[in-house]
Motif scaffolding. Structure first.
Motif, PDB file in Angstrom:
ATOM      1  N   PRO A 114      -8.886  11.882  -3.338  1.00 14.18           N
ATOM      2  CA  PRO A 114      -7.679  11.076  -3.599  1.00 14.18           C
ATOM      3  C   PRO A 114      -7.544   9.976  -2.547  1.00 14.18           C
ATOM      4  O   PRO A 114      -8.086  10.070  -1.441  1.00 14.18           O
ATOM      5  N   VAL A 115      -6.794   8.945  -2.892  1.00 16.69           N
ATOM      6  CA  VAL A 115      -6.584   7.851  -1.938  1.00 16.69           C
ATOM      7  C   VAL A 115      -5.167   7.306  -2.090  1.00 16.69           C
ATOM      8  O   VAL A 115      -4.575   7.355  -3.177  1.00 16.69           O
ATOM      9  N   GLU A 116      -4.623   6.828  -0.976  1.00 14.74           N
ATOM     10  CA  GLU A 116      -3.338   6.139  -0.983  1.00 14.74           C
ATOM     11  C   GLU A 116      -3.466   4.881  -0.145  1.00 14.74           C
ATOM     12  O   GLU A 116      -3.898   4.940   1.015  1.00 14.74           O
ATOM     13  N   LEU A 117      -3.110   3.753  -0.716  1.00 21.56           N
ATOM     14  CA  LEU A 117      -3.081   2.483   0.003  1.00 21.56           C
ATOM     15  C   LEU A 117      -1.615   2.118   0.177  1.00 21.56           C
ATOM     16  O   LEU A 117      -0.872   2.006  -0.804  1.00 21.56           O
ATOM     17  N   ARG A 118      -1.229   1.895   1.432  1.00 24.80           N
ATOM     18  CA  ARG A 118       0.188   1.757   1.728  1.00 24.80           C
ATOM     19  C   ARG A 118       0.636   0.303   1.781  1.00 24.80           C
ATOM     20  O   ARG A 118      -0.088  -0.557   2.302  1.00 24.80           O
ATOM     21  N   CYS A 119       1.836   0.074   1.254  1.00 21.00           N
ATOM     22  CA  CYS A 119       2.410  -1.265   1.227  1.00 21.00           C
ATOM     23  C   CYS A 119       3.903  -1.165   1.489  1.00 21.00           C
ATOM     24  O   CYS A 119       4.611  -0.426   0.800  1.00 21.00           O
ATOM     25  N   ASN A 120       4.372  -1.921   2.471  1.00 26.36           N
ATOM     26  CA  ASN A 120       5.806  -2.047   2.723  1.00 26.36           C
ATOM     27  C   ASN A 120       6.188  -3.521   2.637  1.00 26.36           C
ATOM     28  O   ASN A 120       5.403  -4.395   2.975  1.00 26.36           O
ATOM     29  N   TYR A 121       7.388  -3.784   2.187  1.00 28.60           N
ATOM     30  CA  TYR A 121       7.823  -5.155   2.070  1.00 28.60           C
ATOM     31  C   TYR A 121       9.197  -5.327   2.685  1.00 28.60           C
ATOM     32  O   TYR A 121       9.926  -4.363   2.920  1.00 28.60           O
ATOM     33  N   SER A 122       9.514  -6.588   2.941  1.00 30.69           N
ATOM     34  CA  SER A 122      10.825  -6.927   3.476  1.00 30.69           C
ATOM     35  C   SER A 122      11.365  -8.092   2.660  1.00 30.69           C
ATOM     36  O   SER A 122      10.672  -9.097   2.465  1.00 30.69           O
ATOM     37  N   SER A 123      12.590  -7.932   2.150  1.00 30.27           N
ATOM     38  CA  SER A 123      13.223  -9.000   1.386  1.00 30.27           C
ATOM     39  C   SER A 123      14.714  -8.768   1.359  1.00 30.27           C
ATOM     40  O   SER A 123      15.178  -7.628   1.331  1.00 30.27           O
ATOM     41  N   SER A 124      15.462  -9.859   1.329  1.00 34.70           N
ATOM     42  CA  SER A 124      16.923  -9.755   1.298  1.00 34.70           C
ATOM     43  C   SER A 124      17.465  -9.735  -0.130  1.00 34.70           C
ATOM     44  O   SER A 124      18.661  -9.545  -0.336  1.00 34.70           O
ATOM     45  N   VAL A 125      16.573  -9.921  -1.108  1.00 41.48           N
ATOM     46  CA  VAL A 125      17.003  -9.927  -2.508  1.00 41.48           C
ATOM     47  C   VAL A 125      16.084  -8.987  -3.301  1.00 41.48           C
ATOM     48  O   VAL A 125      15.095  -8.472  -2.791  1.00 41.48           O
ATOM     49  N   SER A 126      16.439  -8.784  -4.561  1.00 43.67           N
ATOM     50  CA  SER A 126      15.618  -7.935  -5.420  1.00 43.67           C
ATOM     51  C   SER A 126      14.261  -8.581  -5.649  1.00 43.67           C
ATOM     52  O   SER A 126      14.137  -9.799  -5.676  1.00 43.67           O
ATOM     53  N   VAL A 127      13.264  -7.731  -5.811  1.00 43.95           N
ATOM     54  CA  VAL A 127      11.893  -8.240  -5.938  1.00 43.95           C
ATOM     55  C   VAL A 127      11.174  -7.615  -7.126  1.00 43.95           C
ATOM     56  O   VAL A 127      11.564  -6.566  -7.632  1.00 43.95           O
ATOM     57  N   TYR A 128      10.135  -8.289  -7.549  1.00 40.92           N
ATOM     58  CA  TYR A 128       9.115  -7.717  -8.409  1.00 40.92           C
ATOM     59  C   TYR A 128       7.940  -7.385  -7.499  1.00 40.92           C
ATOM     60  O   TYR A 128       7.700  -8.069  -6.502  1.00 40.92           O
ATOM     61  N   LEU A 129       7.180  -6.363  -7.851  1.00 39.31           N
ATOM     62  CA  LEU A 129       6.083  -5.908  -7.002  1.00 39.31           C
ATOM     63  C   LEU A 129       4.782  -5.812  -7.790  1.00 39.31           C
ATOM     64  O   LEU A 129       4.796  -5.440  -8.967  1.00 39.31           O
ATOM     65  N   PHE A 130       3.693  -6.145  -7.136  1.00 45.52           N
ATOM     66  CA  PHE A 130       2.398  -6.197  -7.803  1.00 45.52           C
ATOM     67  C   PHE A 130       1.318  -5.622  -6.903  1.00 45.52           C
ATOM     68  O   PHE A 130       1.409  -5.695  -5.669  1.00 45.52           O
ATOM     69  N   TRP A 131       0.289  -5.078  -7.526  1.00 46.87           N
ATOM     70  CA  TRP A 131      -0.968  -4.768  -6.856  1.00 46.87           C
ATOM     71  C   TRP A 131      -2.082  -5.523  -7.588  1.00 46.87           C
ATOM     72  O   TRP A 131      -2.180  -5.463  -8.820  1.00 46.87           O
ATOM     73  N   TYR A 132      -2.887  -6.229  -6.792  1.00 48.84           N
ATOM     74  CA  TYR A 132      -4.050  -6.932  -7.315  1.00 48.84           C
ATOM     75  C   TYR A 132      -5.301  -6.353  -6.676  1.00 48.84           C
ATOM     76  O   TYR A 132      -5.271  -5.889  -5.538  1.00 48.84           O
ATOM     77  N   VAL A 133      -6.420  -6.444  -7.393  1.00 49.76           N
ATOM     78  CA  VAL A 133      -7.710  -6.013  -6.855  1.00 49.76           C
ATOM     79  C   VAL A 133      -8.653  -7.211  -6.872  1.00 49.76           C
ATOM     80  O   VAL A 133      -8.606  -8.046  -7.788  1.00 49.76           O
ATOM     81  N   GLN A 134      -9.450  -7.301  -5.832  1.00 49.32           N
ATOM     82  CA  GLN A 134     -10.416  -8.399  -5.723  1.00 49.32           C
ATOM     83  C   GLN A 134     -11.790  -7.839  -5.415  1.00 49.32           C
ATOM     84  O   GLN A 134     -11.992  -7.214  -4.375  1.00 49.32           O
ATOM     85  N   TYR A 135     -12.735  -8.065  -6.314  1.00 47.34           N
ATOM     86  CA  TYR A 135     -14.123  -7.685  -6.084  1.00 47.34           C
ATOM     87  C   TYR A 135     -14.825  -8.830  -5.369  1.00 47.34           C
ATOM     88  O   TYR A 135     -14.376  -9.989  -5.445  1.00 47.34           O
ATOM     89  N   PRO A 136     -15.912  -8.558  -4.667  1.00 46.68           N
ATOM     90  CA  PRO A 136     -16.577  -9.604  -3.875  1.00 46.68           C
ATOM     91  C   PRO A 136     -16.862 -10.856  -4.695  1.00 46.68           C
ATOM     92  O   PRO A 136     -17.345 -10.778  -5.829  1.00 46.68           O
TER      93      PRO A 136
END
Lengths: 111, 114
Positions: free
Chosen positions: B18-40
């Motif tokens: 199993p794997v977990e990639l961690r992401c935290n964000y900072s914003s003063s308003v509501s947000v949409y969130l995304f994960w993108y993947v990039q191959y070489p």
């Protein structure tokens, strides 16, 4: 359906030159955004255009400019190129700010 | 202004672990969130997104991410990784009041070993 297409795929320019990068969005997408991705970093926002109007601009110098055409395609122009402008330039299109589809990018090398 | 922090620059893992990639964000308003993947030598591919509704979102290839508003996190998980998952992963936020300005994290390189 074609995705976001960018041209050229690779480009080598000399310092001080000018470059134009092109982007065709997905059919029906009216919004185009440009990003710069320097090696080893996340993409940085440069511009967003919607219906030919600039709606947002990132923290880039005035050497960077862009425009969007009536068919929603877009050009990114960079004047007086510096070595530090070497990067992958990514174009993204979207329908309603709900998801951004990226092209494969243009790899610009400034020598 | 919003910001995104990906807590691990590199994550090595063995195949089928199993794997977990961690992401935290900072914003003063509501947000949409995304994960993108990039191959070489390629552009970014959208993996999954949170716009509203259920806080757990899933991709077609087995990844999932959970929006945690109180912890301002959007961690990416997969219960069993494959060699083909080796790539760089970017977390991104879009403030609901902004015009198309995605803010990306620095990226996490996931390397899956046989």
């Amino acid at each position: 359906d074609a995705g976001v297409t960018q041209s050229p795929t690779h480009l080598i320019k000399t310092r001080g030159q000018h470059v134009t990068l092109r982007c065709s969005p997905i059919s029906g997408h009216k919004s185009v955004s440009w990003y710069q991705q320097v090696l080893g970093q996340g993409p940085q926002f440069i511009f967003q255009y919607y219906e030919k109007e600039e709606r947002g601009r990132g923290n880039f110098p005035d050497r960077f400019s862009a425009r969007q055409f009536p068919n929603y395609s877009s050009e990114l122009n960079v004047n007086a190129l510096l070595l530090g402008d070497s990067a992958l330039y990514l174009c993204a299109s979207s329908l309603q700010d709900r998801g951004y589809t990226f092209g494969s990018g243009t790899r610009l090398t400034v020598v | 202004a919003q910001s995104v922090t990906q807590l691990d620059s590199q994550v090595p893992v063995f195949e089928e672990a199993p794997v977990e990639l961690r992401c935290n964000y900072s914003s003063s308003v509501s947000v949409y969130l995304f994960w993108y993947v990039q191959y070489p030598n390629q552009g970014l591919q959208l993996l999954l997104k949170y716009l509203s509704g259920s806080t757990l979102v899933e991709s077609i290839n087995g990844f999932e991410a959970e929006f945690n508003k109180s912890q301002t996190s959007f961690h990416l998980r997969k219960p069993s990784v494959h060699i083909s998952d080796t790539a760089e992963y970017f977390c991104a936020v879009l403030e609901r009041t902004s015009y198309g300005k995605l803010t990306f994290g620095q990226g996490t390189i996931l390397t899956v070993h046989p």
